[in-house]
Structures are given as C-alpha cells and as structure tokens.
Design a protein around this motif. Structure first.
Motif, mmCIF file in Angstrom:
data_model
loop_
_atom_site.group_PDB
_atom_site.id
_atom_site.type_symbol
_atom_site.label_atom_id
_atom_site.label_comp_id
_atom_site.label_asym_id
_atom_site.label_seq_id
_atom_site.Cartn_x
_atom_site.Cartn_y
_atom_site.Cartn_z
ATOM 1 N N THR A 160 -34.545 8.701 -17.256
ATOM 2 C CA THR A 160 -34.825 9.756 -16.287
ATOM 3 C C THR A 160 -33.943 9.544 -15.063
ATOM 4 O OG1 THR A 160 -36.615 11.033 -15.247
ATOM 5 C CG2 THR A 160 -36.727 8.628 -15.030
ATOM 6 N N ALA A 161 -34.156 10.345 -14.021
ATOM 7 C CA ALA A 161 -33.328 10.268 -12.817
ATOM 8 C C ALA A 161 -33.304 8.849 -12.255
ATOM 9 C CB ALA A 161 -33.845 11.244 -11.767
ATOM 10 N N CYS A 162 -32.133 8.416 -11.813
ATOM 11 C CA CYS A 162 -31.957 7.036 -11.345
ATOM 12 C C CYS A 162 -32.846 6.711 -10.151
ATOM 13 C CB CYS A 162 -30.492 6.782 -11.004
ATOM 14 S SG CYS A 162 -29.795 7.925 -9.799
ATOM 15 N N LEU A 163 -33.359 7.740 -9.474
ATOM 16 C CA LEU A 163 -34.254 7.542 -8.337
ATOM 17 C C LEU A 163 -35.478 6.705 -8.703
ATOM 18 C CD1 LEU A 163 -34.913 8.471 -5.365
ATOM 19 C CD2 LEU A 163 -36.151 10.376 -6.390
ATOM 20 N N PHE A 164 -35.869 6.731 -9.993
ATOM 21 C CA PHE A 164 -37.111 6.070 -10.420
ATOM 22 C C PHE A 164 -36.861 4.742 -11.129
ATOM 23 C CE2 PHE A 164 -37.895 10.662 -10.290
ATOM 24 C CZ PHE A 164 -38.908 10.689 -9.343
ATOM 25 N N GLU A 165 -35.637 4.239 -11.053
ATOM 26 C CA GLU A 165 -35.325 3.000 -11.761
ATOM 27 C C GLU A 165 -36.178 1.837 -11.272
ATOM 28 O OE1 GLU A 165 -31.555 0.196 -13.112
ATOM 29 O OE2 GLU A 165 -31.196 2.004 -11.910
ATOM 30 N N ASP A 166 -36.296 1.680 -9.968
ATOM 31 C CA ASP A 166 -37.072 0.560 -9.432
ATOM 32 C C ASP A 166 -38.531 0.659 -9.857
ATOM 33 O OD1 ASP A 166 -37.341 -1.816 -7.664
ATOM 34 O OD2 ASP A 166 -38.610 -0.459 -6.487
ATOM 35 N N ASN A 167 -39.105 1.873 -9.805
ATOM 36 C CA ASN A 167 -40.503 2.061 -10.210
ATOM 37 C C ASN A 167 -40.724 1.651 -11.657
ATOM 38 O OD1 ASN A 167 -40.368 5.104 -8.340
ATOM 39 N ND2 ASN A 167 -41.279 3.201 -7.654
ATOM 40 N N ASP A 197 -44.246 13.822 -12.196
ATOM 41 C CA ASP A 197 -43.848 14.013 -13.590
ATOM 42 C C ASP A 197 -43.477 12.695 -14.265
ATOM 43 O OD1 ASP A 197 -43.715 17.057 -13.560
ATOM 44 O OD2 ASP A 197 -42.323 16.571 -11.943
ATOM 45 N N VAL A 198 -43.015 11.728 -13.481
ATOM 46 C CA VAL A 198 -42.516 10.464 -14.037
ATOM 47 C C VAL A 198 -43.624 9.419 -14.162
ATOM 48 C CG1 VAL A 198 -40.913 8.537 -13.647
ATOM 49 C CG2 VAL A 198 -40.178 10.895 -13.190
ATOM 50 N N PHE A 199 -44.498 9.332 -13.172
ATOM 51 C CA PHE A 199 -45.512 8.279 -13.172
ATOM 52 C C PHE A 199 -46.427 8.313 -14.409
ATOM 53 C CE2 PHE A 199 -45.673 7.084 -8.363
ATOM 54 C CZ PHE A 199 -44.332 6.773 -8.420
ATOM 55 N N PRO A 200 -46.844 9.488 -14.912
ATOM 56 C CA PRO A 200 -47.651 9.473 -16.139
ATOM 57 C C PRO A 200 -46.929 8.828 -17.322
ATOM 58 C CG PRO A 200 -47.855 11.591 -15.045
ATOM 59 C CD PRO A 200 -46.763 10.839 -14.338
ATOM 60 N N PHE A 201 -45.609 8.976 -17.379
ATOM 61 C CA PHE A 201 -44.857 8.344 -18.457
ATOM 62 C C PHE A 201 -44.764 6.834 -18.238
ATOM 63 C CE2 PHE A 201 -43.774 12.699 -19.156
ATOM 64 C CZ PHE A 201 -43.468 12.797 -20.505
ATOM 65 N N ILE A 202 -44.745 6.404 -16.977
ATOM 66 C CA ILE A 202 -44.809 4.966 -16.717
ATOM 67 C C ILE A 202 -46.139 4.415 -17.228
ATOM 68 C CG2 ILE A 202 -44.984 3.229 -14.885
ATOM 69 C CD1 ILE A 202 -42.900 4.765 -13.315
ATOM 70 N N TRP A 203 -47.211 5.163 -17.006
ATOM 71 C CA TRP A 203 -48.532 4.751 -17.516
ATOM 72 C C TRP A 203 -48.498 4.646 -19.041
ATOM 73 C CZ3 TRP A 203 -52.145 6.533 -20.899
ATOM 74 C CH2 TRP A 203 -53.409 5.931 -20.847
ATOM 75 N N LEU A 204 -47.952 5.666 -19.704
ATOM 76 C CA LEU A 204 -47.843 5.611 -21.164
ATOM 77 C C LEU A 204 -47.027 4.402 -21.606
ATOM 78 C CD1 LEU A 204 -47.224 9.392 -21.975
ATOM 79 C CD2 LEU A 204 -49.119 8.006 -22.857
ATOM 80 N N GLY A 205 -45.951 4.127 -20.875
ATOM 81 C CA GLY A 205 -45.113 2.976 -21.218
ATOM 82 C C GLY A 205 -45.867 1.669 -21.111
ATOM 83 N N ARG A 206 -46.659 1.519 -20.074
ATOM 84 C CA ARG A 206 -47.466 0.290 -19.921
ATOM 85 C C ARG A 206 -48.369 0.098 -21.146
ATOM 86 N NH1 ARG A 206 -47.675 -1.477 -14.337
ATOM 87 N NH2 ARG A 206 -47.561 0.214 -12.805
ATOM 88 N N GLN A 207 -49.047 1.176 -21.561
ATOM 89 C CA GLN A 207 -50.002 1.067 -22.666
ATOM 90 C C GLN A 207 -49.295 0.739 -23.977
ATOM 91 O OE1 GLN A 207 -52.960 1.214 -21.216
ATOM 92 N NE2 GLN A 207 -51.829 1.917 -19.412
ATOM 93 N N LEU A 208 -48.170 1.384 -24.213
ATOM 94 C CA LEU A 208 -47.440 1.156 -25.457
ATOM 95 C C LEU A 208 -46.833 -0.242 -25.510
ATOM 96 C CD1 LEU A 208 -45.825 4.677 -25.670
ATOM 97 C CD2 LEU A 208 -47.485 3.733 -27.296
ATOM 98 N N LEU A 236 -38.977 10.246 -21.919
ATOM 99 C CA LEU A 236 -37.958 11.100 -21.312
ATOM 100 C C LEU A 236 -38.560 12.020 -20.251
ATOM 101 C CD1 LEU A 236 -36.353 12.238 -24.705
ATOM 102 C CD2 LEU A 236 -35.708 10.247 -23.335
ATOM 103 N N PRO A 237 -39.179 11.481 -19.212
ATOM 104 C CA PRO A 237 -39.749 12.357 -18.186
ATOM 105 C C PRO A 237 -38.670 13.108 -17.427
ATOM 106 C CG PRO A 237 -39.807 10.086 -17.442
ATOM 107 C CD PRO A 237 -39.352 10.058 -18.876
ATOM 108 N N PHE A 238 -39.058 14.216 -16.833
ATOM 109 C CA PHE A 238 -38.109 15.039 -16.084
ATOM 110 C C PHE A 238 -38.830 15.595 -14.864
ATOM 111 C CE2 PHE A 238 -36.154 19.034 -14.880
ATOM 112 C CZ PHE A 238 -34.802 18.756 -14.921
ATOM 113 N N GLY A 239 -38.340 15.269 -13.664
ATOM 114 C CA GLY A 239 -38.936 15.837 -12.461
ATOM 115 C C GLY A 239 -39.202 14.809 -11.393
ATOM 116 N N SER A 240 -40.232 15.072 -10.593
ATOM 117 C CA SER A 240 -40.578 14.237 -9.442
ATOM 118 C C SER A 240 -41.503 13.097 -9.869
ATOM 119 C CB SER A 240 -41.262 15.100 -8.381
ATOM 120 O OG SER A 240 -42.514 15.569 -8.866
ATOM 121 N N ALA A 241 -42.006 12.357 -8.887
ATOM 122 C CA ALA A 241 -42.892 11.228 -9.190
ATOM 123 C C ALA A 241 -44.120 11.675 -9.974
ATOM 124 C CB ALA A 241 -43.315 10.547 -7.888
#
Length: 412
Positions: free
Chosen positions: A36-43, A14-25, A7-12
């Motif tokens: 999170t914000a729809c702006l980061f859906e593609d990422n 703030d979001v990219f570290p959670f993408i990293w965590l998601g990859r590992q998990l 559940l990241p909140f904020g700009s890239a």
C-alpha cells in the motif's frame, strides 16, 4: 504456512483493518505481506508485517490534499481516478512477490482483481463499510438525494441501478487498457463484473449496524468491526494523560487522518466548546489547522489511539469514517458526525437510526449548531444509553476463529 498479500487502498481508516487482519493471520503461522502507500510503512512494520511500498509519498499526499476529495460525488471521482492510476505499480508489486496463495483487497485495489484474472491467485474482496453494497433493498445514503430514492419501490430501484454506473466513467477506460496490455479480458463494467470477487467477499462490520440484503453476494462472510488503531504500539503521551486527569471528561474532535483541510472544522469546534464551557481534545496530523491562541481547556495532539483515548471522552465528534465511528461504538460514547463525502453520510444515518448520536452536513456544522447538539449529547440519557448498548454489542463479537478459518478455506 501460506503466502498472503494484503492490498489496502486509502487512508488510515482503510489500511488499519488490514493491519488487524495481518496480525491475526501471522498468529496462525502465515507469512503476510502488505502492499500500500509508503505513508503506512512504519505502521505496518511496527505491527510485524512485511511491507512493500507503493508509489511515492508525494503522490498519495497530492490526492488527499486535493480539495475536491471532500466534496460529495466529486470526491469519489478523485479516489477512483487515483485507483485506476495505481493499477500498474500495484500489479508490478504483486508480481514481484513470487508464489502467492491468497490476496485480500478492497474493490478499489483493481490490481488485485487483475492479478486474479492473469495469474489465478485467489482473491477475497474486503468491504469495510455497508455503503459499498449498493442494494436495491436498503440503498446506502451516498448523497442527500438518496433519501428520496429509498422511498421508491424495489422494482423501480433495480431498474435505475441497472443503468451505467458513474464508477465506470471514472476508472473503467484506463483499467480496460491495462487489462488488454496484460492479456486479460477487460471487464465491461467494474461495477457489475469486478466489484465482488467470485472467490469470496468479507464484510468487516456487524449485522446490527447493517443487516445483509437479498442482493448481497452469496459467497459472503459478515463479521464485525476490526477496531485496529495501533494501541499496542502507541500509548497515550504524558501531556495528554495529564490533561485527561486534570478535569472533566473532554469532547474529542477529529476530522479524519486524511483530512488536511480541516481548518474550518477546528475553528467551529473551538468556538462551540468555548460557548458551552467544556474541555476538548483536538486530534489532527497537521496541528497548524488548529486556531492559534486556544485556552488551556483545549489540547491538540497529532495522534492518539482512540480505543484508549475515548475511554476518557464525554462526546466524540468526527467526520464519519467507519473505522473512527466503530471506535466510538466500542467506547460507548455519544457521537456527532460532520458528514462530507464517500460513505460518511450513510454512516451518519445508521448512527442516528441506532440512537447513539447525531449527524450534520458541512453547512449545518456551525458554532451555534454544534454547541446546541453537544449540549444534547452531553445531557440526553436516551442517547447515552443507546451508545452504551452499542458498546455491549461490539464487545459481544463472534469468535475470530470463524473468520480466520473462512479466510484459510480460500487458500490456493
């Protein structure tokens, strides 16, 4: 396989570290969804995560286009008011997921804590920067006045920090109303009761950058910078590669992915590099912020993964976001920070203590001063050596298994 929500909140940053965590998990067999914000859906989807968009793109854009967001003190108010406004749509998205075994969220994702209290879902609070830990022992530099505060004895700082916190003024009334509507006992203080999850706290920065303090949470794991920048999905474009190979190492400038009011930043940057005769790369999601008619020695790009780009850089100039700064550390490049608000002044102060760069405030960020500091960063052997030492520390990261096993130990 566990069901895990990010559940990241904020700009890239703030979001990219959670993408990293998601990859590992996901690599360990878990099903991971990000809200999170729809702006980061593609990422998120390109990284392989399931994604649930939060709100409308216009809402997030309106927040980052609010000029107050980059003002010291006031910017925090804007962010926390938006965080409170996001609680109900966040909670609805969480509840749409059915069975959930674990949530990972920053403190600003108040809906994560609300879902914990309402449904009993385990929650790990993720802190990406040391500025979040407002310690009485090593108090972060959130405002220039904090330099004087840090000279006070610890007992006096504890008393001052026990006073009502501004965060509660910004967000608490709305959060309390939402809690009551969902049958959850409202917190008396977000700052004292909801800041850190009782289940676990994850600090995503190393102890050489910020040493743990006696008043940090006991149920904490401190790891290192995640360094996610989507380099696996986005390579450097041919135009940028050609520019990098055609001359001396450039100075790389970025005001941050969320900064869409950086015209002055780039005007100063252009004037400074032309003053000292060096090449530059400007990175901005809105190229219209860059002055027109720039010489061929300055190239503007909308995005480039810093883990790749900074290998070619001489100096890195940016806003001081912790994710951006950590990429500078990893590359071993001297850094110059123009700190505006939020955690940026504290990050700049820590950079200077490490000897790997310099920090300026907005008023100091002028063509004359930036040119002067760039010359120093380009030529000072001690700063360059300190930057290389930071790179060696980043490379000497702990095992990911330690982090992931700790996260998995919190599964319901």
């Amino acid at each position: 396989m566990a069901e895990i929500l990010l559940l990241p909140f904020g700009s890239a940053g703030d979001v990219f570290p959670f993408i990293w965590l998601g990859r590992q998990l996901m690599a360990r067999g878990h099903h991971v969804r990000m809200i999170t914000a729809c702006l980061f859906e593609d990422n998120a989807r390109r990284a392989g995560l399931d994604f649930i968009p939060l709100g409308e793109k216009d809402e997030f854009e309106a927040m980052i286009r609010d000029p107050r967001i980059w003002q010291s003190g006031i910017g925090t108010k804007v962010v926390f008011e938006f965080a409170a406004k996001s609680v109900e749509p966040y909670l609805a998205a969480i509840e749409s997921c059915g069975q959930v075994d674990l949530m990972l969220a920053p403190v600003t994702a108040f809906a994560g804590r609300l879902a914990r209290e309402k449904h009993g879902i385990p929650l790990i609070t993720v802190h990406l920067q040391p500025a979040v830990f407002v310690s009485a022992y090593e108090t972060p530099l959130l405002h220039p006045a904090m330099r004087f505060f840090n000279k006070l004895p610890v007992w006096l700082k504890k008393r001052i920090l026990s006073l009502p916190n501004p965060v509660d003024l910004f967000a608490l009334p709305k959060v309390r109303r939402i809690c009551a509507a969902h049958g959850v006992r409202p917190p008396r203080s977000l700052w004292r009761e909801w800041w850190d999850s009782p289940d676990g706290v994850l600090a995503m920065f190393p102890d050489w950058f910020a040493a743990p303090q006696p008043d940090w949470p006991a149920n904490l794991l401190q790891w290192t910078f995640p360094l996610e920048d989507l380099a696996k999905e986005q390579v450097l474009k041919p135009e940028l590669l050609a520019f990098l190979s055609s001359g001396e190492r450039p100075v790389v400038f970025t005001p941050g992915s969320a900064n869409v009011q950086a015209a002055r930043f780039f005007a100063v940057a252009a004037a400074a590099v032309q003053r000292i005769g060096c090449r530059a790369v400007f990175v901005t999601r809105e190229p219209k912020q860059v002055p027109q008619g720039l010489p061929a020695s300055i190239l503007t790009v909308e995005y480039a993964p810093f883990s790749t780009l900074l290998r070619h850089a001489a100096v890195f100039v940016h806003h001081g976001g912790v994710g951006t700064m950590s990429q500078g550390f990893a590359a071993g490049v001297p850094q110059l920070i123009m700190a505006m608000a939020h955690d940026q002044p504290d990050n700049a102060a820590r950079l200077e203590r490490l000897g790997a760069g310099l920090g300026l405030n907005v008023r100091q960020f002028t063509p004359e001063r930036v040119a002067l500091e760039l010359k120093r960063l380009l030529n000072d052997a001690a700063i360059r050596q300190a930057a290389l030492e930071c790179a060696a520390k980043v490379k000497d990261a702990p095992s990911r298994d330690v982090l992931l096993q700790w996260v998995e130990s919190h599964l319901e």
